[in-house]
Design an enzyme around this catalytic site. Structure first.
Site, PDB file in Angstrom:
ATOM      1  N   CYS A  77       0.843  -1.204   0.000  1.00  0.00           N
ATOM      2  CA  CYS A  77       0.000   0.000   0.000  1.00  0.00           C
ATOM      3  C   CYS A  77       0.879   1.255   0.000  1.00  0.00           C
ATOM      4  O   CYS A  77       1.720   1.429   0.883  1.00  0.00           O
ATOM      5  CB  CYS A  77      -0.870  -0.036   1.250  1.00  0.00           C
ATOM      6  SG  CYS A  77      -1.962   1.367   1.432  1.00  0.00           S
ATOM      7  N   CYS A 191      -0.825   3.911  -6.478  1.00  0.00           N
ATOM      8  CA  CYS A 191      -1.831   3.325  -5.586  1.00  0.00           C
ATOM      9  C   CYS A 191      -2.092   1.924  -6.106  1.00  0.00           C
ATOM     10  O   CYS A 191      -2.297   1.734  -7.314  1.00  0.00           O
ATOM     11  CB  CYS A 191      -3.105   4.159  -5.623  1.00  0.00           C
ATOM     12  SG  CYS A 191      -4.496   3.386  -4.763  1.00  0.00           S
TER      13      CYS A 191
END
Ligand code: DGL
Length: 272
Positions: A77, A191
């Site tokens: 992440c 992302c």
């Protein structure tokens, strides 16, 4: 040192997106044992405070260390890498697990961009990742002449998570136009979720900019890390397993896991 090979590689993300990275790592190095952990109960991290993102990340990593015998964890992440990685590496690890390692995705992504000759680099990511300016700070250390053109793209995660593909072109176009105009040579998908739309982004930019996607970047970087760190590599078991855990195995999460990993694939719920 001859240690027993009994440790696994953990891959952590706020939700589903990191599974694209984990799947690519598993495909590139199928011999190792992987544990994927998605904090689906708390996703999205992108709009939260840094204290909360740090705590969620620490909790997940502690669980991977303690309950799943992981000695190496990759934070897939971006939002968690930006917020929590430095503190986890400088304080949490030395105080609690001095022999274990945690890696992030920001520096490997920028190293890859640099190796490909990128200097005018667009970045689309969550609000949190863009406003942290970490990509700008890290590129200044690697290639001071390079520039990052950041664009927060907060609508993309909800669209990807809620089957909003038919609205994607209009939203993407709106986000990308202002940064493409700056004469980018590369565009980082900063992302994990955006890996799902990398082909759409490549089509939309007419392949004029190099679209850098972390499912293509992280596997060779992790392989390289293991080469350079035999003291870690020698601890890793090689049974070729890949397990998926999540803090909330909702029907839509399970559906997405099976779409990515194959029908009948099981995701197990954890409580930590
Ligand atoms: N997986 C996160 C990232 O890579 C995005 C989703 C979220 O906001 O939690 O930044």
């Amino acid at each position: 040192m001859n240690q027993t090979r009994n440790k696994k590689i953990g891959i952590f993300d706020s939700g589903l997106g990191g599974l694209y990275v984990a799947r690519a790592v598993h495909k590139a190095m199928p011999e190792y044992d992987y544990v994927y952990m998605g904090d689906t109960m708390n996703v999205p991290y992108g709009g939260r405070s840094s204290e909360v993102i740090y705590q969620f990340s620490e909790n997940a990593i502690r669980h991977l260390f303690e309950a799943h015998a992981c000695d190496l964890v990759v934070i897939a992440c971006n939002t968690a890498s930006v917020t929590a990685l430095a503190k986890l590496q400088r304080e949490f690890l030395p105080q609690n697990y001095p022999d274990k390692r945690i890696l992030g995705v920001i520096v490997p992504t920028l190293e890859s961009a640099t190796e490909l000759g990128a200097t005018q680099i667009g970045l689309i990511a969550t609000e949190y990742t863009i406003s942290s300016k970490i990509y700008d700070e890290e590129i200044a250390k690697i290639t001071p002449s390079a520039r990052i053109f950041g664009q927060p793209t907060p609508l993309l995660v909800p669209l990807i998570e809620n089957q909003g593909e038919k609205y994607m072109d209009i939203v993407l176009n709106d986000y990308l136009e202002p940064i493409i105009e700056k004469g980018l040579d590369s565009l980082i998908l900063g992302c994990t979720h955006y890996i799902a739309i990398k082909d759409q982004v490549r089509d939309m930019t007419h392949h004029r900019v190099r679209v850098l996607s972390q499912d293509e970047i992280i596997p060779p970087k992790l392989r390289d890390y293991l080469h350079r760190h035999p003291e870690m590599e020698e601890r890793l078991s090689k049974n070729g397993t890949f397990s998926v855990f999540a803090t909330d195995v909702s029907p839509s999460f399970l559906k997405n896991v099976q779409k990515l990993m194959g029908e009948g694939y099981i995701a197990q719920q954890v409580d930590y």
